[in-house]
Structure formats: C-alpha cells, structure tokens
Scaffold this motif. Structure first.
Motif, mmCIF file in Angstrom:
data_model
loop_
_atom_site.group_PDB
_atom_site.id
_atom_site.type_symbol
_atom_site.label_atom_id
_atom_site.label_comp_id
_atom_site.label_asym_id
_atom_site.label_seq_id
_atom_site.Cartn_x
_atom_site.Cartn_y
_atom_site.Cartn_z
ATOM 1 N N ASP A 72 7.681 -1.517 -23.296
ATOM 2 C CA ASP A 72 8.380 -2.637 -23.930
ATOM 3 C C ASP A 72 7.446 -3.825 -24.170
ATOM 4 O O ASP A 72 7.557 -4.515 -25.176
ATOM 5 C CB ASP A 72 9.556 -3.092 -23.058
ATOM 6 N N ASN A 73 6.537 -4.055 -23.243
ATOM 7 C CA ASN A 73 5.660 -5.226 -23.344
ATOM 8 C C ASN A 73 4.461 -5.013 -24.263
ATOM 9 O O ASN A 73 3.958 -5.974 -24.840
ATOM 10 C CB ASN A 73 5.170 -5.639 -21.958
ATOM 11 N N LEU A 74 3.959 -3.799 -24.398
ATOM 12 C CA LEU A 74 2.713 -3.577 -25.119
ATOM 13 C C LEU A 74 2.874 -3.109 -26.563
ATOM 14 O O LEU A 74 1.986 -3.319 -27.368
ATOM 15 C CB LEU A 74 1.845 -2.571 -24.363
ATOM 16 N N THR A 75 3.931 -2.437 -26.884
ATOM 17 C CA THR A 75 4.068 -1.923 -28.249
ATOM 18 C C THR A 75 4.572 -3.021 -29.173
ATOM 19 O O THR A 75 5.202 -3.976 -28.746
ATOM 20 C CB THR A 75 5.017 -0.713 -28.288
ATOM 21 N N THR A 76 4.295 -2.822 -30.444
ATOM 22 C CA THR A 76 4.601 -3.897 -31.392
ATOM 23 C C THR A 76 5.894 -3.670 -32.161
ATOM 24 O O THR A 76 6.668 -4.592 -32.341
ATOM 25 C CB THR A 76 3.441 -4.057 -32.389
ATOM 26 N N THR A 77 6.142 -2.473 -32.608
ATOM 27 C CA THR A 77 7.338 -2.252 -33.422
ATOM 28 C C THR A 77 8.404 -1.513 -32.617
ATOM 29 O O THR A 77 8.114 -0.823 -31.638
ATOM 30 C CB THR A 77 7.003 -1.420 -34.676
ATOM 31 N N ASP A 78 9.627 -1.665 -33.082
ATOM 32 C CA ASP A 78 10.734 -0.970 -32.425
ATOM 33 C C ASP A 78 10.591 0.541 -32.567
ATOM 34 O O ASP A 78 10.970 1.292 -31.667
ATOM 35 C CB ASP A 78 12.069 -1.420 -33.028
ATOM 36 N N GLU A 79 10.043 0.977 -33.684
ATOM 37 C CA GLU A 79 9.841 2.412 -33.910
ATOM 38 C C GLU A 79 8.858 2.993 -32.893
ATOM 39 O O GLU A 79 9.103 4.060 -32.331
ATOM 40 C CB GLU A 79 9.331 2.644 -35.333
ATOM 41 N N GLN B 143 11.793 5.525 -10.078
ATOM 42 C CA GLN B 143 10.963 4.388 -9.713
ATOM 43 C C GLN B 143 9.585 4.464 -10.348
ATOM 44 O O GLN B 143 8.953 3.438 -10.585
ATOM 45 C CB GLN B 143 10.820 4.304 -8.190
ATOM 46 N N ILE B 144 9.114 5.659 -10.615
ATOM 47 C CA ILE B 144 7.819 5.818 -11.280
ATOM 48 C C ILE B 144 7.949 5.548 -12.780
ATOM 49 O O ILE B 144 7.110 4.894 -13.384
ATOM 50 C CB ILE B 144 7.257 7.227 -11.044
ATOM 51 N N VAL B 145 9.020 6.046 -13.374
ATOM 52 C CA VAL B 145 9.176 5.977 -14.826
ATOM 53 C C VAL B 145 9.572 4.572 -15.292
ATOM 54 O O VAL B 145 9.131 4.132 -16.354
ATOM 55 C CB VAL B 145 10.204 7.034 -15.285
ATOM 56 N N LYS B 146 10.360 3.859 -14.516
ATOM 57 C CA LYS B 146 10.823 2.543 -14.950
ATOM 58 C C LYS B 146 9.671 1.579 -15.252
ATOM 59 O O LYS B 146 9.685 0.931 -16.306
ATOM 60 C CB LYS B 146 11.765 1.939 -13.917
ATOM 61 N N PRO B 147 8.667 1.447 -14.383
ATOM 62 C CA PRO B 147 7.555 0.546 -14.737
ATOM 63 C C PRO B 147 6.819 0.966 -16.012
ATOM 64 O O PRO B 147 6.370 0.113 -16.780
ATOM 65 C CB PRO B 147 6.626 0.623 -13.530
ATOM 66 N N VAL B 148 6.720 2.256 -16.233
ATOM 67 C CA VAL B 148 6.066 2.728 -17.462
ATOM 68 C C VAL B 148 6.889 2.300 -18.669
ATOM 69 O O VAL B 148 6.347 1.857 -19.691
ATOM 70 C CB VAL B 148 5.860 4.258 -17.429
ATOM 71 N N GLY B 149 8.210 2.404 -18.558
ATOM 72 C CA GLY B 149 9.079 1.951 -19.640
ATOM 73 C C GLY B 149 8.943 0.463 -19.889
ATOM 74 O O GLY B 149 8.954 0.007 -21.040
ATOM 75 N N ASP B 150 8.799 -0.305 -18.810
ATOM 76 C CA ASP B 150 8.595 -1.752 -18.962
ATOM 77 C C ASP B 150 7.276 -2.051 -19.662
ATOM 78 O O ASP B 150 7.193 -2.960 -20.492
ATOM 79 C CB ASP B 150 8.634 -2.431 -17.593
ATOM 80 N N ILE B 151 6.247 -1.290 -19.331
ATOM 81 C CA ILE B 151 4.943 -1.473 -19.989
ATOM 82 C C ILE B 151 5.063 -1.159 -21.473
ATOM 83 O O ILE B 151 4.502 -1.875 -22.313
ATOM 84 C CB ILE B 151 3.866 -0.594 -19.319
#
Length: 81
Positions: free
Chosen positions: A19-26, A9-17
């Motif tokens: 996904d939303n903030l980074t620009t490239t797939d790499e 539950q702690i890690v999932k929101p960080v993963g969502d962030i």
C-alpha cells in the motif's frame, strides 16, 4: 498461536508495504492478488503437512495396538487412567 494467525501476521506487513510503495491502484491490486495467492498456497501446504503428521500418528497407534507384547498394546490406556 495457530499456524494460520502466524501466516496472517507475516502477510499483513507485506500488504502494508504494498500500500505504501506502489503508485497506482492497478499495481496495488495486482500485488495484493499475488500475495493472496501465495498465502493460500502456503496455507494449503500447511494443511497437507498436518494431514501427513496425523496419518503418521495413526500408523504408530495402529502398530502399537497390533503389537505382540501386552505392554505394547496397553501402555497408552494404562497411562490415561
């Protein structure tokens, strides 16, 4: 709630962030890999801590079972009845 679901539950929101903030797939993949490493290290530390707690509990039970007093040796079995 188990400790591992709490970690998720702690890690999932960080993963969502990520996904939303980074620009490239790499960049996303690098950050997710690092996040997974951190999650695994945390899980390993928790397992290690739980092992130490169990060892401590076993030592207490062993000391009680080898005690000098009849009451010290038998209070747990009596309370289980």
């Amino acid at each position: 709630m188990s400790v591992f679901s709490f970690i998720s539950q702690i890690v999932k929101p960080v993963g969502d962030i990520i996904d939303n903030l980074t620009t490239t797939d790499e960049e996303k993949m690098k950050l997710k890999i690092e996040l997974t490493k951190i999650e695994n290290e945390l899980a390993g530390k928790i397992i290690e801590l739980e092992g130490k707690v169990v060892e401590s509990q076993a030592e207490v039970l062993k000391a009680e079972a080898q005690g000098n007093s009849w009451l010290q040796r038998n209070w747990r079995p009596i309370t289980m009845l």
